[in-house]
Design a protein around this motif. Sequence first.
Motif, short mmCIF file in Angstrom:
data_model
loop_
_atom_site.label_atom_id
_atom_site.label_comp_id
_atom_site.label_asym_id
_atom_site.label_seq_id
_atom_site.Cartn_x
_atom_site.Cartn_y
_atom_site.Cartn_z
N VAL A 156 -19.98 -100.90 -7.64
CA VAL A 156 -19.38 -101.92 -8.35
C VAL A 156 -20.46 -102.98 -8.23
N ASP A 157 -21.90 -102.59 -8.71
CA ASP A 157 -22.73 -103.86 -8.49
C ASP A 157 -23.06 -104.51 -9.63
N ASN A 158 -22.55 -105.75 -9.83
CA ASN A 158 -23.01 -106.47 -10.88
C ASN A 158 -24.00 -107.76 -10.50
N GLY A 159 -24.74 -107.25 -9.52
CA GLY A 159 -25.79 -108.27 -9.09
C GLY A 159 -25.97 -108.46 -7.52
N PRO A 160 -24.96 -108.74 -6.97
CA PRO A 160 -25.03 -108.70 -5.46
C PRO A 160 -25.42 -107.46 -4.68
N GLY A 161 -24.89 -106.14 -5.26
CA GLY A 161 -25.24 -104.98 -4.66
C GLY A 161 -23.92 -104.50 -4.14
N TRP A 162 -22.79 -104.55 -4.77
CA TRP A 162 -21.47 -104.15 -4.15
C TRP A 162 -21.12 -102.91 -4.32
N ALA A 163 -20.51 -102.13 -3.44
CA ALA A 163 -19.97 -100.94 -3.42
C ALA A 163 -18.49 -101.17 -2.80
N VAL A 164 -17.31 -100.32 -3.26
CA VAL A 164 -16.07 -100.49 -2.84
C VAL A 164 -15.47 -99.27 -2.57
N VAL A 165 -14.56 -99.29 -1.61
CA VAL A 165 -13.79 -98.22 -1.28
C VAL A 165 -12.37 -98.58 -1.26
N ARG A 166 -11.67 -97.62 -1.75
CA ARG A 166 -10.22 -97.75 -1.71
C ARG A 166 -9.25 -97.04 -0.71
N LEU A 167 -8.49 -97.79 -0.01
CA LEU A 167 -7.61 -97.18 1.29
C LEU A 167 -6.22 -97.39 0.58
N ALA A 168 -5.36 -96.44 1.16
CA ALA A 168 -4.02 -96.38 0.69
C ALA A 168 -3.14 -97.50 0.79
N SER A 169 -3.24 -98.61 1.39
CA SER A 169 -2.76 -99.80 1.79
C SER A 169 -3.35 -101.08 2.03
N SER A 170 -2.58 -102.21 1.80
CA SER A 170 -3.01 -103.32 2.21
C SER A 170 -3.19 -103.41 3.67
N ASP A 171 -2.23 -102.91 4.32
CA ASP A 171 -2.07 -102.84 5.79
C ASP A 171 -3.21 -102.32 6.42
N GLU A 172 -3.82 -101.19 5.78
CA GLU A 172 -4.91 -100.47 6.40
C GLU A 172 -6.31 -101.39 6.32
N VAL A 173 -6.20 -102.16 4.88
CA VAL A 173 -7.18 -103.00 4.77
C VAL A 173 -7.44 -104.09 5.61
N LEU A 174 -6.16 -104.79 5.85
CA LEU A 174 -6.12 -105.85 6.92
C LEU A 174 -6.67 -105.23 8.45
N ALA A 175 -6.26 -104.30 8.65
CA ALA A 175 -6.29 -103.65 10.15
C ALA A 175 -7.87 -103.42 10.36
N LEU A 176 -8.78 -103.40 9.25
CA LEU A 176 -10.28 -102.80 9.46
C LEU A 176 -10.87 -103.72 10.58
N GLU A 177 -11.57 -103.24 11.51
CA GLU A 177 -12.35 -103.98 12.69
C GLU A 177 -13.87 -103.54 12.45
N PRO A 178 -14.73 -103.67 11.49
CA PRO A 178 -16.11 -103.15 11.26
C PRO A 178 -17.01 -103.18 12.49
N ALA A 190 -13.44 -103.39 0.57
CA ALA A 190 -12.16 -102.59 1.10
C ALA A 190 -10.96 -103.11 0.14
N ILE A 191 -10.44 -102.35 -0.63
CA ILE A 191 -9.20 -102.73 -1.28
C ILE A 191 -7.99 -101.75 -1.13
N GLY A 192 -6.60 -102.14 -1.07
CA GLY A 192 -5.66 -101.65 -0.86
C GLY A 192 -4.55 -102.18 -1.60
N ALA A 193 -3.47 -101.22 -2.05
CA ALA A 193 -2.44 -101.96 -2.74
C ALA A 193 -1.48 -102.43 -1.81
N THR A 194 -0.57 -103.54 -2.31
CA THR A 194 0.26 -104.06 -1.31
C THR A 194 1.75 -103.42 -1.50
N PRO A 195 2.79 -103.81 -0.60
CA PRO A 195 4.20 -103.15 -0.85
C PRO A 195 4.58 -103.69 -2.00
N ASP A 196 5.69 -102.85 -2.73
CA ASP A 196 6.46 -103.38 -3.91
C ASP A 196 7.11 -104.67 -3.46
#
Length: 279
Positions: A156-178, A190-196
């Motif tokens: 998803v590179d519009n200049g800075p060079g971005w790539a993106v991965v989608r995880l199943a949930s926002s909790d998984e995104v917030l738990a990442l410790e790269p 990294a993007i994930g959907a939030t709960p309803d």
Amino acid sequence: MPAPHPFAQVDVFSREPYRGNPVAVILDADDIDEGDMQRIARWTNLSETTFVLTPTDASADYRVRIFTPGGELPFAGHPTLGSARAWLDRGGKPRTPGTVVQECAAGLIELRHEGESLSFAGPPVLRSGDLDESYVAQIADAFGIDRERIIAHQWVDNGPGWAVVRLASSDEVLALEPDFSRIPDAKVGAIGATPDGSPHAFEIRAFVTGVGVREDPVTGSLNASTAQWLISRGEAPERYTVAQGTRLGRAGEVEITSGSGTVWVGGATTVCFRGTAEV
């Protein structure tokens, strides 16, 4: 001798001042050379520092150069909004009321402004398509997760060079410790959907290496191109908001609006500091 230049530090993408992403903006910067721009950006130690210049394109209201501590970017989202806010706050008058046209290395960027809210039209991506499987595996390894937890991925590179991965949930995104040693010179979201029932549709994080920062608090460019990708796949509505910066103690909120083939990325902008830079 150093000369005074108008200076502003603008908080972008948060309705609570000092909870978004700051950008340093130096205006009337035509007499500042590139070496000094880079030196200043390294010194401010923010994710980006911008320099507002006289435009070279007659249809633009101003020109901007965008620097990270590690180098210049052709385009970036929160510096675009912050630079526009600083320019307007300094008394800038757009040629067309309600519309600001910014010239940058990526071309002309159109912005809409209403009160304290600004939005920019997401530029076309320079690189799209699925990531190589070897790179996906490297990202999963750096994130410390099984490869199967990455349910989709894209350039998803519009200049800075971005790539993106989608995880199943926002909790998984917030738990990442790269482990950044395993993903050198990468710019990965990294993007994930939030709960309803959540106030935002997604949680996103932006990991950056090699430019002086590790995680960008709130990222307009990444949200722009990620929105273009998700909306085109029917995986996001035409209007939604994204939370970002949660793990960093920020309260970033990015507003996405799509229509007539254009994705608009916006949010609140607040000038927190006004002063003079001696350059």
